[in-house]
Scaffold this active site. Structure first.
Site, PDB file in Angstrom:
ATOM      1  CE1 TYR A 111       1.678  37.111  61.273  1.00  0.00           C
ATOM      2  CE2 TYR A 111       1.942  34.668  61.491  1.00  0.00           C
ATOM      3  CZ  TYR A 111       2.179  35.914  61.114  1.00  0.00           C
ATOM      4  OH  TYR A 111       3.474  36.131  60.156  1.00  0.00           O
ATOM      5  CB  CYS A 112      -4.380  39.396  60.998  1.00  0.00           C
ATOM      6  SG  CYS A 112      -5.322  39.733  62.450  1.00  0.00           S
ATOM      7  CB  SER A 113      -2.556  43.816  62.369  1.00  0.00           C
ATOM      8  OG  SER A 113      -1.898  44.015  61.120  1.00  0.00           O
ATOM      9  CB  ILE A 140       2.459  40.133  63.681  1.00  0.00           C
ATOM     10  CG1 ILE A 140       3.974  40.178  63.433  1.00  0.00           C
ATOM     11  CG2 ILE A 140       1.760  41.678  63.082  1.00  0.00           C
ATOM     12  CD1 ILE A 140       4.616  39.923  62.121  1.00  0.00           C
TER      13      ILE A 140
END
Length: 179
Positions: A111-113, A140
């Site tokens: 995951y990232c933003s 996230i």
């Protein structure tokens, strides 16, 4: 004769209303269409070579996975999903990361933003032979938007690194933190 005039007046009024409705639709449709959805954003930026997993599915107790955080160190330090391993994006090192992964068949969620950078990292893992790699849909931001907990070095927090003013519009809950 009065009936013909009345019908013509009604027809003229109906035509006017129809034209006005058309003008309103044409003028305001770009505004409505400018409100891009998260799905549309991800379709525009991602190749969708990595399957998505939803935040709801990840939050289920039965989901056992290694979580990899593909954001930069400053973003990770503000908050991250519990037990996530920070791997970064700009300085991502595939060899170092694979040394932390025991099994090429284990479930890995990156995951990232929002799920854009994480797709790039997940693709590299797939190319390295990992067969059960997923991209967290909405990252996230979507995790926090759905009221799931995030953590910093001291425990639970409401802070989320918002990445930038442009991308922060997708973060609807929590305290937006910028560098």
């Amino acid at each position: 004769m009065q009936l013909a005039v009345k019908n013509r007046t009604n027809l003229s009024f109906q035509t006017h209303v129809r034209n006005l409705t058309l003008i309103i639709c044409v003028c305001f449709s770009p505004i409505v269409n400018a409100q891009e959805t998260l799905t549309e954003l991800l379709k525009r930026h991602n190749s969708e070579t990595v399957p998505y997993i939803s935040v709801q599915e990840l939050a289920m107790p039965k989901t056992e996975a290694v979580l990899l955080d593909a954001r930069e160190t400053a973003e990770y330090e503000v908050s991250h999903i519990k037990d996530a391993i920070h791997i970064g994006y700009n300085d991502f090192n595939l060899e170092e990361t694979t040394q932390q992964l025991n099994d090429k068949q284990q479930t890995i969620i990156v995951y990232c933003s929002l799920g854009i950078r994480s797709e790039d990292i997940a693709e590299q893992l797939q190319k390295a032979g990992y067969t059960n790699v997923y991209n967290l849909f909405g990252g996230i931001f979507e995790w926090k938007n759905n009221d799931f907990s995030v953590y910093d070095s001291e425990g639970k927090t409401d802070n989320i690194h918002a990445f930038s003013k442009v991308w922060s519009k997708w973060l609807l809950k929590g305290n937006k933190i910028y560098d």
